[in-house]
Design a protein around this motif. Structure first.
Motif, PDB file in Angstrom:
ATOM      1  N   UNK A  20      -9.739 -42.166  49.040  1.00 29.33           N
ATOM      2  CA  UNK A  20      -8.540 -41.412  49.249  1.00 29.33           C
ATOM      3  C   UNK A  20      -9.296 -39.907  49.398  1.00 29.33           C
ATOM      4  N   UNK A  21      -8.693 -38.902  49.762  1.00 24.52           N
ATOM      5  CA  UNK A  21      -9.186 -37.489  49.629  1.00 24.52           C
ATOM      6  C   UNK A  21      -8.166 -36.601  48.952  1.00 24.52           C
ATOM      7  N   UNK A  22      -8.731 -35.878  47.965  1.00 30.32           N
ATOM      8  CA  UNK A  22      -7.747 -35.067  47.123  1.00 30.32           C
ATOM      9  C   UNK A  22      -8.275 -33.703  47.068  1.00 30.32           C
ATOM     10  N   UNK A  23      -7.531 -32.835  46.867  1.00 26.20           N
ATOM     11  CA  UNK A  23      -7.733 -31.256  46.393  1.00 26.20           C
ATOM     12  C   UNK A  23      -6.834 -30.929  45.430  1.00 26.20           C
ATOM     13  N   UNK A  24      -7.444 -29.887  44.513  1.00 29.44           N
ATOM     14  CA  UNK A  24      -6.577 -29.227  43.572  1.00 29.44           C
ATOM     15  C   UNK A  24      -6.924 -27.962  43.826  1.00 29.44           C
ATOM     16  N   UNK A  25      -5.670 -26.996  43.993  1.00 29.99           N
ATOM     17  CA  UNK A  25      -5.993 -25.543  44.167  1.00 29.99           C
ATOM     18  C   UNK A  25      -5.098 -24.758  42.963  1.00 29.99           C
ATOM     19  N   UNK A  26      -5.266 -23.587  42.845  1.00 30.40           N
ATOM     20  CA  UNK A  26      -4.553 -22.681  41.905  1.00 30.40           C
ATOM     21  C   UNK A  26      -5.481 -22.246  40.995  1.00 30.40           C
ATOM     22  N   UNK A  27      -5.122 -22.616  39.440  1.00 29.59           N
ATOM     23  CA  UNK A  27      -5.922 -21.914  38.490  1.00 29.59           C
ATOM     24  C   UNK A  27      -7.156 -22.529  38.250  1.00 29.59           C
ATOM     25  N   UNK A  28      -7.366 -23.801  38.767  1.00 32.38           N
ATOM     26  CA  UNK A  28      -8.452 -24.436  38.822  1.00 32.38           C
ATOM     27  C   UNK A  28      -8.790 -25.128  40.364  1.00 32.38           C
ATOM     28  N   UNK A  29      -9.907 -25.180  41.026  1.00 37.36           N
ATOM     29  CA  UNK A  29     -10.113 -25.814  42.348  1.00 37.36           C
ATOM     30  C   UNK A  29     -11.073 -26.983  42.360  1.00 37.36           C
ATOM     31  N   UNK A  30     -10.624 -28.023  43.165  1.00 37.44           N
ATOM     32  CA  UNK A  30     -11.629 -28.931  43.323  1.00 37.44           C
ATOM     33  C   UNK A  30     -11.163 -29.781  44.772  1.00 37.44           C
ATOM     34  N   UNK A  31     -12.249 -30.652  44.872  1.00 42.36           N
ATOM     35  CA  UNK A  31     -11.863 -31.446  46.232  1.00 42.36           C
ATOM     36  C   UNK A  31     -12.772 -32.624  45.884  1.00 42.36           C
ATOM     37  N   UNK A  32     -12.156 -33.855  46.115  1.00 38.45           N
ATOM     38  CA  UNK A  32     -13.075 -35.123  45.644  1.00 38.45           C
ATOM     39  C   UNK A  32     -12.323 -36.290  46.575  1.00 38.45           C
ATOM     40  N   UNK A  33     -13.382 -37.281  46.777  1.00 37.89           N
ATOM     41  CA  UNK A  33     -13.067 -38.476  47.217  1.00 37.89           C
ATOM     42  C   UNK A  33     -13.316 -39.889  46.517  1.00 37.89           C
ATOM     43  N   UNK A  34     -13.008 -40.974  46.961  1.00 39.53           N
ATOM     44  CA  UNK A  34     -13.395 -42.193  46.010  1.00 39.53           C
ATOM     45  C   UNK A  34     -12.498 -43.303  46.568  1.00 39.53           C
ATOM     46  N   UNK A  35     -12.492 -44.212  45.460  1.00 37.29           N
ATOM     47  CA  UNK A  35     -11.774 -45.553  45.699  1.00 37.29           C
ATOM     48  C   UNK A  35     -10.341 -45.320  45.310  1.00 37.29           C
ATOM     49  N   UNK A  36      -9.465 -45.925  46.018  1.00 35.34           N
ATOM     50  CA  UNK A  36      -7.974 -45.689  45.792  1.00 35.34           C
ATOM     51  C   UNK A  36      -7.442 -47.319  45.480  1.00 35.34           C
ATOM     52  N   UNK A  37      -6.719 -47.236  44.340  1.00 30.69           N
ATOM     53  CA  UNK A  37      -6.229 -48.647  44.072  1.00 30.69           C
ATOM     54  C   UNK A  37      -4.799 -48.438  43.399  1.00 30.69           C
ATOM     55  N   UNK A  38      -4.064 -49.552  43.453  1.00 32.49           N
ATOM     56  CA  UNK A  38      -2.626 -49.508  42.941  1.00 32.49           C
ATOM     57  C   UNK A  38      -2.425 -50.940  42.262  1.00 32.49           C
ATOM     58  N   UNK A  39      -1.677 -51.121  41.410  1.00 33.24           N
ATOM     59  CA  UNK A  39      -1.275 -52.317  40.527  1.00 33.24           C
ATOM     60  C   UNK A  39       0.162 -52.009  40.027  1.00 33.24           C
ATOM     61  N   UNK A  40       0.906 -53.329  40.046  1.00 32.91           N
ATOM     62  CA  UNK A  40       2.191 -53.345  38.977  1.00 32.91           C
ATOM     63  C   UNK A  40       1.928 -54.219  37.809  1.00 32.91           C
ATOM     64  N   UNK A  41       2.206 -53.457  36.733  1.00 33.60           N
ATOM     65  CA  UNK A  41       1.803 -54.077  35.362  1.00 33.60           C
ATOM     66  C   UNK A  41       3.136 -54.451  34.634  1.00 33.60           C
ATOM     67  N   UNK A  42       3.473 -55.849  34.326  1.00 29.82           N
ATOM     68  CA  UNK A  42       4.897 -56.113  33.723  1.00 29.82           C
ATOM     69  C   UNK A  42       4.882 -55.234  32.571  1.00 29.82           C
ATOM     70  N   UNK A  43       6.175 -54.721  31.917  1.00 28.92           N
ATOM     71  CA  UNK A  43       6.673 -53.961  31.148  1.00 28.92           C
ATOM     72  C   UNK A  43       5.783 -52.556  31.061  1.00 28.92           C
ATOM     73  N   UNK A  44       4.891 -52.185  31.853  1.00 29.70           N
ATOM     74  CA  UNK A  44       4.479 -51.138  32.024  1.00 29.70           C
ATOM     75  C   UNK A  44       4.460 -50.214  32.953  1.00 29.70           C
ATOM     76  N   UNK A  45       4.747 -50.889  34.325  1.00 30.94           N
ATOM     77  CA  UNK A  45       4.935 -50.155  35.312  1.00 30.94           C
ATOM     78  C   UNK A  45       3.989 -50.242  36.454  1.00 30.94           C
TER      79      UNK A  45
END
Length: 164
Positions: free
Chosen positions: A36-61
């Motif tokens: 992934x690639x992400x950026x945050x702007x506004x009151x704080x600023x940051x840019x970062x990359x790294x691993x992207x994962x997903x999962x579906x967990x029963x009764x949690x979401x």
């Protein structure tokens, strides 16, 4: 689902993700690791990359976790949905942390960010989950306004969940 559970899930899921061994382009579907690639702007600023994962967990979401510690400080963006199913392709509303079925949080520059509104766009939902997100949020500590954006090419982590 309480806010503590998604944060704990992101930490657990990120611990099981592969290192970011591929190129930084999150649209490159041939990498073993999700990215992934992400950026945050506004009151704080940051840019970062790294691993992207997903999962579906029963009764949690469903959890999409984008995590990085390249700077030596943990940074993450996550989107959580109270429905355990994987979101279909298309646009999905991201709302307030305590008010909707899907919400986002982020941590960067030493600040916790909680979503107030935005969109998760899924462009592919096959073996990988690909797309982008953008949400507006507030800093938990000061209430300052920020915008979080990211593109991702996530792999499934079955730790505690399933890839459905």
């Amino acid at each position: 689902m309480s806010r503590a559970i998604p944060v704990a899930l992101a930490v657990i899921l990120s611990a099981t993700a592969c290192g970011n061994g591929g190129p930084s382009d999150p649209d490159d579907g041939d990498n073993a690791a999700g990215t992934f690639q992400a950026s945050i702007s506004g009151a704080v600023s940051a840019s970062f990359t790294g691993p992207a994962i997903f999962s579906s967990i029963a009764n949690e979401g469903f959890v999409l976790a984008l995590t990085s510690s390249v700077s030596g400080n943990p940074e993450f963006v996550q989107v959580v949905h109270s429905d355990a199913g994987r979101p279909a392709t298309g646009s999905h509303v991201i709302g307030e942390v305590d008010g909707t079925a899907m919400w986002g949080t982020a941590f960067a520059a030493g600040s916790l960010i909680q979503s107030t509104g935005g969109t998760l766009t899924i462009t592919s939902s096959g073996d990988r989950l690909r797309g982008s997100l953008q949400f507006q949020g507030t800093l938990a500590e000061t209430g300052g306004a920020v915008t979080v954006t990211a593109t991702f090419n996530a792999i499934c982590s079955t730790f505690g969940g399933v890839c459905s």
